[in-house]
Design a protein around this motif. Sequence first.
Motif, short mmCIF file in Angstrom:
data_model
loop_
_atom_site.label_atom_id
_atom_site.label_comp_id
_atom_site.label_asym_id
_atom_site.label_seq_id
_atom_site.Cartn_x
_atom_site.Cartn_y
_atom_site.Cartn_z
N TRP A 77 0.82 -1.21 0.00
CA TRP A 77 0.00 0.00 0.00
C TRP A 77 0.86 1.27 0.00
CZ3 TRP A 77 -3.47 -2.33 -2.02
CH2 TRP A 77 -4.06 -3.51 -1.51
N HIS A 78 2.17 1.13 0.01
CA HIS A 78 3.05 2.27 -0.24
C HIS A 78 3.15 2.54 -1.74
CE1 HIS A 78 5.22 1.04 3.73
NE2 HIS A 78 4.08 1.64 3.95
N THR A 79 2.78 1.53 -2.54
CA THR A 79 2.87 1.66 -4.00
C THR A 79 1.55 2.08 -4.61
OG1 THR A 79 4.60 -0.02 -4.11
CG2 THR A 79 3.36 0.38 -6.14
N THR A 80 0.45 1.58 -4.09
CA THR A 80 -0.86 1.90 -4.65
C THR A 80 -1.90 1.83 -3.55
OG1 THR A 80 -2.37 1.44 -6.51
CG2 THR A 80 -1.50 -0.46 -5.29
N THR A 81 -3.17 2.00 -3.92
CA THR A 81 -4.28 1.92 -2.97
C THR A 81 -5.08 0.65 -3.24
OG1 THR A 81 -5.83 3.08 -4.43
CG2 THR A 81 -4.45 4.43 -2.94
N PRO A 82 -5.84 0.18 -2.26
CA PRO A 82 -6.71 -0.98 -2.52
C PRO A 82 -7.67 -0.74 -3.69
CG PRO A 82 -6.52 -0.61 -0.17
CD PRO A 82 -5.87 0.56 -0.83
N GLU A 83 -8.18 0.48 -3.79
CA GLU A 83 -9.13 0.78 -4.87
C GLU A 83 -8.46 0.68 -6.24
OE1 GLU A 83 -10.40 2.36 -1.06
OE2 GLU A 83 -8.55 2.69 -2.20
N ALA A 84 -7.24 1.23 -6.35
CA ALA A 84 -6.53 1.18 -7.63
C ALA A 84 -6.13 -0.25 -7.97
CB ALA A 84 -5.30 2.08 -7.57
N ALA A 85 -5.75 -1.03 -6.97
CA ALA A 85 -5.38 -2.43 -7.22
C ALA A 85 -6.58 -3.22 -7.72
CB ALA A 85 -4.81 -3.04 -5.95
#
Length: 272
Positions: A77-85
Amino acid sequence: MNPMARRMFELVEPIGVLPYAADEPNETMFALGFTNYWDIYFAGRAAPLGRPTAEVVDALFYNFAPGEVARHIPKVWHTTTPEAATAARQAGCVAALRRILGDRVPTPELARATELLTRAATSAPPQGRPMYAALLALPVPEETLARLFFAASLLREHRGDGHIAALVVEGIGGLEAHVLLALDLPLPAVQFGRLHHLPAAQIEAVVDGLRQRGLVGGDGWFTEQGRAVKRRVEELTDDLAARPYEVLDAEERDELVRLLEPIAALLLAAQD
């Protein structure tokens, strides 16, 4: 064994497994900034849960060696968000379905299969099904291929929650479950894909624990007791996976099987 649940598993699994069997989902996830496959796996699958601790994800996923989950959660989650994933995984799987299914995509048969599968997938009670409940809380996609993948994912997680319950009933731990699956193939435990990266001594300790319980013999293969345990796990898993399809009547279930058979065949051929 519940033949209906087993047949539906055979037909739905080729859709639900797309994040791990096609190139496009990896490409859309790498585009978010990830650099290794297991970050993609944990970000994509854990995304519906939000941002739980590694301990919670480890408990829900069940079958990873100690410390493996913590190497990825919460780092991903330092790379992206749960929503974006979630969005990236869905976009990749839609692209894979479009490529593999080709001319079948705009057909009424695929639309009908999606309608029936979605009705089944969204009908089961979420109580006691944490992974299913997390995914069920997300909006149902409107686009047909996105909805088809979403429905298959729901059914895969629903079955997975039940499978873990069946393993717990039999006292089988996560790594032990991999050993039983390997031996059922049949394949030596040290050669199984989800185990072979572990230290040989760790794998042997898991096998030895099963040996002490009489499930594995001195030759490293199943005993009769071990085969019986594996069979009971599979039978209970199938029984627990049947609930979503009860919303469909017998004719609708037969229709869904007929509609999914050519879809599953194309997906399996592409995965091979």
